[in-house]
Design an enzyme around this catalytic site. Structure first.
Site, PDB file in Angstrom:
ATOM      1  N   GLN A   1       0.816  -1.207   0.000  1.00  0.00           N
ATOM      2  CA  GLN A   1       0.000   0.000   0.000  1.00  0.00           C
ATOM      3  C   GLN A   1       0.854   1.262   0.000  1.00  0.00           C
ATOM      4  O   GLN A   1       0.521   2.259  -0.637  1.00  0.00           O
ATOM      5  CB  GLN A   1      -0.926   0.003   1.228  1.00  0.00           C
ATOM      6  CG  GLN A   1      -1.950   1.123   1.242  1.00  0.00           C
ATOM      7  CD  GLN A   1      -2.938   1.015   0.099  1.00  0.00           C
ATOM      8  OE1 GLN A   1      -3.292  -0.085  -0.332  1.00  0.00           O
ATOM      9  NE2 GLN A   1      -3.400   2.144  -0.414  1.00  0.00           N
ATOM     10  N   GLU A   2       1.971   1.216   0.704  1.00  0.00           N
ATOM     11  CA  GLU A   2       2.820   2.395   0.835  1.00  0.00           C
ATOM     12  C   GLU A   2       3.671   2.665  -0.398  1.00  0.00           C
ATOM     13  O   GLU A   2       3.820   3.819  -0.810  1.00  0.00           O
ATOM     14  CB  GLU A   2       3.739   2.246   2.064  1.00  0.00           C
ATOM     15  CG  GLU A   2       3.029   2.256   3.405  1.00  0.00           C
ATOM     16  CD  GLU A   2       2.548   3.653   3.788  1.00  0.00           C
ATOM     17  OE1 GLU A   2       2.977   4.641   3.164  1.00  0.00           O
ATOM     18  OE2 GLU A   2       1.721   3.757   4.717  1.00  0.00           O
ATOM     19  N   SER A   3       4.262   1.630  -0.972  1.00  0.00           N
ATOM     20  CA  SER A   3       5.288   1.862  -1.996  1.00  0.00           C
ATOM     21  C   SER A   3       5.227   0.932  -3.193  1.00  0.00           C
ATOM     22  O   SER A   3       6.039   1.087  -4.113  1.00  0.00           O
ATOM     23  CB  SER A   3       6.679   1.723  -1.361  1.00  0.00           C
ATOM     24  OG  SER A   3       6.911   0.369  -0.990  1.00  0.00           O
TER      25      SER A   3
ATOM     26  N   TYR B   1      -7.387   3.463   3.483  1.00  0.00           N
ATOM     27  CA  TYR B   1      -6.075   2.851   3.729  1.00  0.00           C
ATOM     28  C   TYR B   1      -6.232   1.578   4.562  1.00  0.00           C
ATOM     29  O   TYR B   1      -5.670   0.525   4.222  1.00  0.00           O
ATOM     30  CB  TYR B   1      -5.179   3.849   4.454  1.00  0.00           C
ATOM     31  CG  TYR B   1      -3.788   3.340   4.768  1.00  0.00           C
ATOM     32  CD1 TYR B   1      -2.750   3.495   3.864  1.00  0.00           C
ATOM     33  CD2 TYR B   1      -3.509   2.711   5.992  1.00  0.00           C
ATOM     34  CE1 TYR B   1      -1.472   3.032   4.161  1.00  0.00           C
ATOM     35  CE2 TYR B   1      -2.249   2.250   6.289  1.00  0.00           C
ATOM     36  CZ  TYR B   1      -1.227   2.413   5.373  1.00  0.00           C
ATOM     37  OH  TYR B   1       0.029   1.954   5.663  1.00  0.00           O
TER      38      TYR B   1
END
Length: 340
Positions: free
Chosen positions: A206-208, A324
């Site tokens: 999800q982040e990168s 998120y």
């Protein structure tokens, strides 16, 4: 004006055909750092945006540079930047010892006659060295010419360029043996923290999207999008380094988990609150819990607190934080199905 500079490619061919000059001590018993500075700085000058086609090339070259440093006893600081004339200037000024760049991109004409290059193999990237640094180009070409015979190099190629299915599909019955080139790192720190490694992998996705070099608009960096100040709090200095980045991110997430567990909530709610805090900040989630209290909602139930987001003044990222948590838990559920 930019162009592909045929002279540069001709120079590459000549360099790779010439024998390495070993008079400087490559292959001798003299330590490399007697001719080269012990501390070098390099830059991987490839597109490092989250959906970059160079994601694998960046990770591969980062590890290859690490191998280069180990081979000759050098401490090499690595930066990651998109292509820019400034990086080329810093190479010629001596700030960078070498640059890794895409062999298919245009090279600024003003620098074309001032560099020497080596090639890294499958990734088809080039390493550029200032034209007056004869010793370093010898080391680079000596190192790269020997890599094909090393099992560690072949393992590196396989780890970065094998087929991965990092984007989990809700409708897929796919089973895989690995999620990303960084599974071993994730498993190491998840094991230390007692967190399911697939949950950490879902956060990283999800982040990168498993891009070790991406940087957010808020200057969060790396696989787990960690701020340098947060990493420093956990004793981590280099947030570009995948191992250090995952270490800092895992320690931070574990800190959040422990805090919410300590408030007496069940494990699933603790995970949801920790994810919400990872995205929005612990202070913001604390503010939302207070708002839930004032509205007669349960401060220990994520859905109740998420419903209170709309009543919190100035929380512009409320929809992003709700989504998120949903996205990470969805990926986690899929990863649990896909891999042990």
């Amino acid at each position: 004006m930019r162009h592909f500079v045929p002279r540069l490619l001709c120079l590459l061919a000549l360099l790779l055909c010439l024998p390495v000059d070993r008079s400087g001590n490559v292959g001798d018993d003299i330590d490399a750092n007697e001719l080269l500075p012990e501390d070098l700085r390099s830059v991987i000058m490839l597109d490092n945006s989250i959906f970059s086609k160079h994601t694998r090339d960046i990770g591969f070259n980062y590890d290859l540079i690490d191998m280069f440093g180990e081979e000759y006893g050098l401490d090499i600081k690595v930066d990651s930047r998109p292509e820019s004339d400034e990086c080329w200037r810093k190479l010629l000024d001596g700030y960078y010892s070498f640059i890794v760049f895409d062999s298919t991109t245009a090279v600024p004409e003003m620098f074309a006659d001032s560099v020497m290059v080596g090639i890294t193999g499958k990734s088809k990237n080039l390493w550029a060295v200032s034209g007056d640094n004869d010793y370093l180009i010898n080391y680079v070409n000596d190192f790269l010419s020997k890599m094909g015979d090393k099992s560690k190099y072949r393992e590196l190629l396989y780890r970065h360029y094998r087929t991965y299915c990092i984007a989990p599909s809700l409708d897929s019955n796919l089973h895989v043996s690995a999620l990303s080139p960084y599974d071993d790192i994730v498993k190491k720190y998840s094991g230390m923290a007692g967190i399911d490694w697939r949950l950490l992998s879902a956060i990283i996705y999800q982040e990168s999207r498993f891009n070790m070099a991406t940087t957010s608009s808020h200057n969060a960096k790396g696989l787990m999008q960690i701020l340098e100040s947060t990493a420093a709090h956990f004793g981590v200095a280099d947030v570009l380094d995948p191992d250090s980045n995952v270490k800092a991110g895992t320690l931070y997430f574990n800190h959040l988990l422990k805090e919410y567990r300590g408030d007496g909530m069940d494990e699933l709610n603790a995970i949801k609150f920790a994810l919400g805090a990872y995205n929005a900040g612990n202070g913001r989630i604390a503010e939302c819990r207070k708002m839930a209290d004032s509205l007669g909602l349960d401060r220990n139930q994520w859905e109740d607190v998420a419903a209170a987001f709309d009543s919190v003044p100035g929380f512009s990222g409320r929809n992003q934080t709700r989504q998120y948590v949903i996205n990470v838990l969805g990926s986690y559920d899929n990863y649990k199905r896909m891999i042990e």
